[in-house]
Motif scaffolding. Structure first.
Motif, PDB file in Angstrom:
ATOM      1  N   GLY A 344      20.749  11.171  33.248  1.00 52.03           N
ATOM      2  CA  GLY A 344      21.989  10.386  33.150  1.00 52.03           C
ATOM      3  C   GLY A 344      22.380   9.932  31.710  1.00 52.03           C
ATOM      4  N   GLU A 345      21.408   9.905  30.799  1.00 50.13           N
ATOM      5  CA  GLU A 345      21.467   9.358  29.435  1.00 50.13           C
ATOM      6  C   GLU A 345      22.113  10.514  28.736  1.00 50.13           C
ATOM      7  OE1 GLU A 345      17.362   8.186  28.390  1.00 50.13           O
ATOM      8  OE2 GLU A 345      17.629   6.262  29.172  1.00 50.13           O
ATOM      9  N   LYS A 346      21.680  11.626  28.929  1.00 47.81           N
ATOM     10  CA  LYS A 346      22.088  13.004  28.259  1.00 47.81           C
ATOM     11  C   LYS A 346      23.491  13.188  28.759  1.00 47.81           C
ATOM     12  CE  LYS A 346      17.741  15.262  27.703  1.00 47.81           C
ATOM     13  NZ  LYS A 346      16.801  16.179  28.187  1.00 47.81           N
ATOM     14  N   ALA A 347      23.699  12.923  29.918  1.00 49.46           N
ATOM     15  CA  ALA A 347      25.321  13.020  30.449  1.00 49.46           C
ATOM     16  C   ALA A 347      26.266  12.061  29.759  1.00 49.46           C
ATOM     17  CB  ALA A 347      25.607  12.794  31.794  1.00 49.46           C
ATOM     18  N   ALA A 348      25.699  10.763  29.550  1.00 43.87           N
ATOM     19  CA  ALA A 348      26.513   9.646  28.989  1.00 43.87           C
ATOM     20  C   ALA A 348      26.851  10.018  27.443  1.00 43.87           C
ATOM     21  CB  ALA A 348      25.953   8.436  28.997  1.00 43.87           C
ATOM     22  N   LYS A 349      25.855  10.508  26.652  1.00 46.22           N
ATOM     23  CA  LYS A 349      25.858  10.857  25.379  1.00 46.22           C
ATOM     24  C   LYS A 349      26.994  12.165  25.431  1.00 46.22           C
ATOM     25  CE  LYS A 349      23.090  12.360  21.524  1.00 46.22           C
ATOM     26  NZ  LYS A 349      21.934  12.649  20.981  1.00 46.22           N
ATOM     27  N   LYS A 350      26.968  13.032  26.238  1.00 54.76           N
ATOM     28  CA  LYS A 350      27.947  14.036  26.220  1.00 54.76           C
ATOM     29  C   LYS A 350      29.355  13.732  26.485  1.00 54.76           C
ATOM     30  CE  LYS A 350      28.959  18.630  26.132  1.00 54.76           C
ATOM     31  NZ  LYS A 350      28.558  19.381  24.986  1.00 54.76           N
ATOM     32  N   ALA A 351      29.396  12.909  27.663  1.00 56.13           N
ATOM     33  CA  ALA A 351      30.766  12.461  27.901  1.00 56.13           C
ATOM     34  C   ALA A 351      31.408  11.602  26.777  1.00 56.13           C
ATOM     35  CB  ALA A 351      30.727  11.594  29.265  1.00 56.13           C
ATOM     36  N   LYS A 352      30.635  10.908  26.027  1.00 55.13           N
ATOM     37  CA  LYS A 352      31.182   9.990  24.890  1.00 55.13           C
ATOM     38  C   LYS A 352      31.910  10.878  24.060  1.00 55.13           C
ATOM     39  CE  LYS A 352      29.820   5.920  22.290  1.00 55.13           C
ATOM     40  NZ  LYS A 352      28.575   4.915  22.156  1.00 55.13           N
ATOM     41  N   GLU A 353      31.450  12.061  23.599  1.00 54.04           N
ATOM     42  CA  GLU A 353      32.317  13.294  22.952  1.00 54.04           C
ATOM     43  C   GLU A 353      33.660  13.344  23.160  1.00 54.04           C
ATOM     44  OE1 GLU A 353      29.896  16.668  22.569  1.00 54.04           O
ATOM     45  OE2 GLU A 353      28.071  15.705  22.162  1.00 54.04           O
ATOM     46  N   PHE A 354      33.916  13.252  24.768  1.00 53.11           N
ATOM     47  CA  PHE A 354      35.337  13.511  25.136  1.00 53.11           C
ATOM     48  C   PHE A 354      35.953  12.160  25.420  1.00 53.11           C
ATOM     49  CE2 PHE A 354      32.578  17.115  25.488  1.00 53.11           C
ATOM     50  CZ  PHE A 354      33.478  18.122  25.206  1.00 53.11           C
ATOM     51  N   ASN A 355      36.091  11.206  24.709  1.00 55.40           N
ATOM     52  CA  ASN A 355      36.870  10.078  24.844  1.00 55.40           C
ATOM     53  C   ASN A 355      38.165  10.353  24.795  1.00 55.40           C
ATOM     54  OD1 ASN A 355      37.699   9.806  21.935  1.00 55.40           O
ATOM     55  ND2 ASN A 355      35.529   9.248  21.492  1.00 55.40           N
ATOM     56  N   ILE A 356      39.069   9.229  25.249  1.00 54.42           N
ATOM     57  CA  ILE A 356      40.488   9.326  25.328  1.00 54.42           C
ATOM     58  C   ILE A 356      41.172   9.556  23.878  1.00 54.42           C
ATOM     59  CG2 ILE A 356      41.142   6.886  25.392  1.00 54.42           C
ATOM     60  CD1 ILE A 356      42.626   9.558  27.654  1.00 54.42           C
ATOM     61  N   GLU A 357      40.525   8.737  22.833  1.00 54.45           N
ATOM     62  CA  GLU A 357      41.048   9.027  21.486  1.00 54.45           C
ATOM     63  C   GLU A 357      41.179  10.325  21.038  1.00 54.45           C
ATOM     64  OE1 GLU A 357      39.795   5.193  22.565  1.00 54.45           O
ATOM     65  OE2 GLU A 357      38.606   6.909  22.605  1.00 54.45           O
ATOM     66  N   ARG A 358      40.073  11.184  21.485  1.00 51.88           N
ATOM     67  CA  ARG A 358      40.041  12.500  21.021  1.00 51.88           C
ATOM     68  C   ARG A 358      41.073  13.276  21.703  1.00 51.88           C
ATOM     69  NH1 ARG A 358      34.552  16.753  21.338  1.00 51.88           N
ATOM     70  NH2 ARG A 358      35.943  18.469  21.937  1.00 51.88           N
ATOM     71  N   HIS A 359      41.174  13.216  22.989  1.00 55.27           N
ATOM     72  CA  HIS A 359      42.254  13.760  23.851  1.00 55.27           C
ATOM     73  C   HIS A 359      43.724  13.500  23.260  1.00 55.27           C
ATOM     74  CE1 HIS A 359      43.847  15.872  27.579  1.00 55.27           C
ATOM     75  NE2 HIS A 359      44.821  14.511  27.345  1.00 55.27           N
ATOM     76  N   ILE A 360      43.854  12.295  22.977  1.00 54.46           N
ATOM     77  CA  ILE A 360      45.292  12.184  22.413  1.00 54.46           C
ATOM     78  C   ILE A 360      45.522  12.779  21.045  1.00 54.46           C
ATOM     79  CG2 ILE A 360      46.782  10.037  21.891  1.00 54.46           C
ATOM     80  CD1 ILE A 360      46.723  10.511  25.024  1.00 54.46           C
TER      81      ILE A 360
END
Length: 376
Positions: A344-360
Motif C-alpha cells: 500500500g505504501e509503495k502504491a501510494a508513492k507510485k500514484a503520487k507521480e500521476f497527480n492531476i497537475e501532471r495530467h493537465i
C-alpha cells in the motif's frame, strides 16, 4: 485558449468519461482558459459555457449518429483553438479514447464466435465501427489521445494508425482528496457503520457495470476461500439482483455488502484493505489509481490499462485472466497486514507521480502541439 470539449453527458453523477470531462473543464478554467462544453445533458458548472446538442433517443445507433451530426453542426458555427472530444463524432482536433475500441470490445465481451459475428453486424456495433473508421482511418482527427499503452496498441493493430499519431497521457488523480491519510480520517467510522470488525479483511469493488468489471469473479473467489473474516464492499450503480441471489445461494450474505452508489468514495477506500477489479476490458480504470493513492494494494487484470502502473507483487497484483482461483490466491497472499501495508505504501508513492497537475500539464502541451500544427 478557447477550448471546446464534447461529451454526451457532462456530469459527476455518471461514469468515468463524464466525470473526467467535468474535472478537465475545471482545471482548464483554473489555468485561465475559455471552456465551452457541447453536450446533451449537463450539470451547471461555474465558468463553463454550455452548448446544448440535440440527440435522438430511440436507439443506441440513433443516439450515437445524431449526437455526432449535431455536435459537428454546432461546432462548425464557432471558432476554437482546440476541439477535444470524448465521444465519437465526425471531426475533432483531439479524440480521447477512454473506453477502448469497438473491435476489441466485441472480441472481449462475446467469446463465442457465432454470437460475436451476430453482434458485430448488429446496428449498434456497425454504427460504432463506422464512426471509428471516420475518426481513425478517414482523418476525422489530428491526434488520438488515450490513457494507456494497451489501447494505443489496439488502435494501431486494428486501424493501422501511425504510432506517432497516438499520444498516451495517463489519467491523473487528485492527491488532495485521495491520499493515505483518509484511512485515519474516515476508516474506523465507516467500518463501524457497517458492523465490520477490526480484524476483518475488507475488499472493495467499485463499478457501474458489474458484468464487465467481473463482480462474479470476486464472489466465486470468496466462495473458494471459505473465510468468514473477509468482507466485500460492492459500490456502484448497477442491478444487484442476480448477484444477491448467488450470494444467498452460496451462504455469503454476511460477507458481501451491496452499498449502491456513493458520493464520498474516498471514505470507502479508507475503510478497505484491498481494492479488487478483475475487469474484462478497461482502457484505464481510474478507481485503481484512486485506490493506490489512498494506500491500497490493487488487484486487477492485464486487460486494464491501469495495470501499466502496477508492478506485479510490488503495488498489488496483475491477474492473467478472470479466473476465481487465481484471484483467491492473490487475496490470500494479502491476508496479513504487513504484506498489505508494504504494498500500500509503495502504491501510494507510485500514484503520487500521476497527480492531476501532471495530467493537465501534458494535456495542455498536446493542445499547444495541435495549435502549432504538429499533427497535420
Amino acid at each position: 485558449m478557447k477550448i471546446a470539449l464534447v461529451c454526451k453527458e457532462y456530469s459527476l453523477k455518471k461514469g468515468g468519461l463524464e466525470r473526467y470531462t467535468v474535472s478537465l473543464s475545471r482545471e482548464l478554467i483554473r489555468a485561465g482558459h475559455e471552456v465551452h462544453v457541447f453536450t446533451n445533458a449537463w450539470q451547471e458548472e461555474p465558468g463553463v459555457i454550455i452548448h446544448h446538442v440535440p440527440m435522438l433517443r430511440f436507439s443506441s445507433p440513433l443516439k450515437n449518429l445524431s449526437f455526432a451530426l449535431f455536435s459537428n453542426r454546432a461546432l462548425s458555427k464557432m471558432s476554437f483553438n482546440v476541439i477535444h472530444s470524448m465521444e465519437r463524432i465526425f471531426y475533432q482536433d483531439i479524440f480521447r479514447v477512454s473506453d477502448g475500441i469497438n473491435p476489441v470490445q466485441v472480441l472481449q465481451q462475446y467469446p463465442n464466435f457465432a454470437v460475436r459475428l451476430l453482434k458485430a453486424i448488429g446496428p449498434r456495433r456497425l454504427t460504432l465501427s463506422y464512426l471509428e473508421h471516420r475518426i481513425f482511418v478517414a482523418r476525422g482527427c489530428k491526434v488520438i489521445m488515450t490513457n494507456s499503452k494497451l489501447i494505443k496498441g489496439h488502435i494501431i493493430e486494428y486501424y493501422r494508425v501511425a504510432p506517432q499519431k497516438v499520444e498516451v497521457i495517463y489519467n491523473g488523480v487528485n492527491t488532495l482528496r485521495f491520499h493515505p491519510g483518509v484511512k485515519e480520517e474516515y476508516g474506523a467510522a465507516v467500518r463501524s457503520k457497517y458492523g465490520i470488525k477490526e480484524n476483518e479483511l475488507v475488499l472493495l469493488f467499485i463499478s457501474n457495470n458489474f458484468k464487465l468489471k467481473r463482480l462474479q469473479t470476486i464472489l466465486k473467489s470468496l466462495a473458494l476461500l471459505k473465510k468468514r473474516e473477509i468482507k466485500l464492499l460492492v459500490v456502484g450503480n448497477d442491478s444487484k439482483r442476480p448477484y444477491q441471489r448467488w450470494v444467498t445461494e452460496n451462504v455469503l450474505d454476511k460477507q458481501v455488502l451491496f452499498l449502491g452508489p456513493k458520493k464520498n468514495i474516498e471514505k470507502y477506500y479508507a475503510a478497505s484493505d484491498i481494492f479488487v477489479l478483475p475487469t474484462l476490458y478497461d482502457a484505464f480504470a481510474n478507481v485503481c489509481l484512486e485506490a493506490m493513492a489512498c494506500g491500497l494494494p490493487v488487484i486487477t487484470t492485464r486487460n486494464n490499462g491501469a495495470s501499466e502502473l502496477i508492478q506485479d507483487g510490488e503495488h498489488g497484483f496483475v491477474l492473467k485472466g478472470q479466473e476465481p482461483d487465481e484471484l483467491a490466491k492473490r487475496i490470500e497472499a494479502l491476508r496479513f497486514p504487513k504484506a498489505r501495508t508494504g504494498m500500500g505504501e509503495k502504491a501510494a508513492k507510485k500514484a503520487k507521480e500521476f497527480n492531476i497537475e501532471r495530467h493537465i500539464s501534458e494535456v495542455l502541451n498536446l493542445y499547444d502541439q495541435v495549435r502549432g500544427h504538429g499533427y497535420e
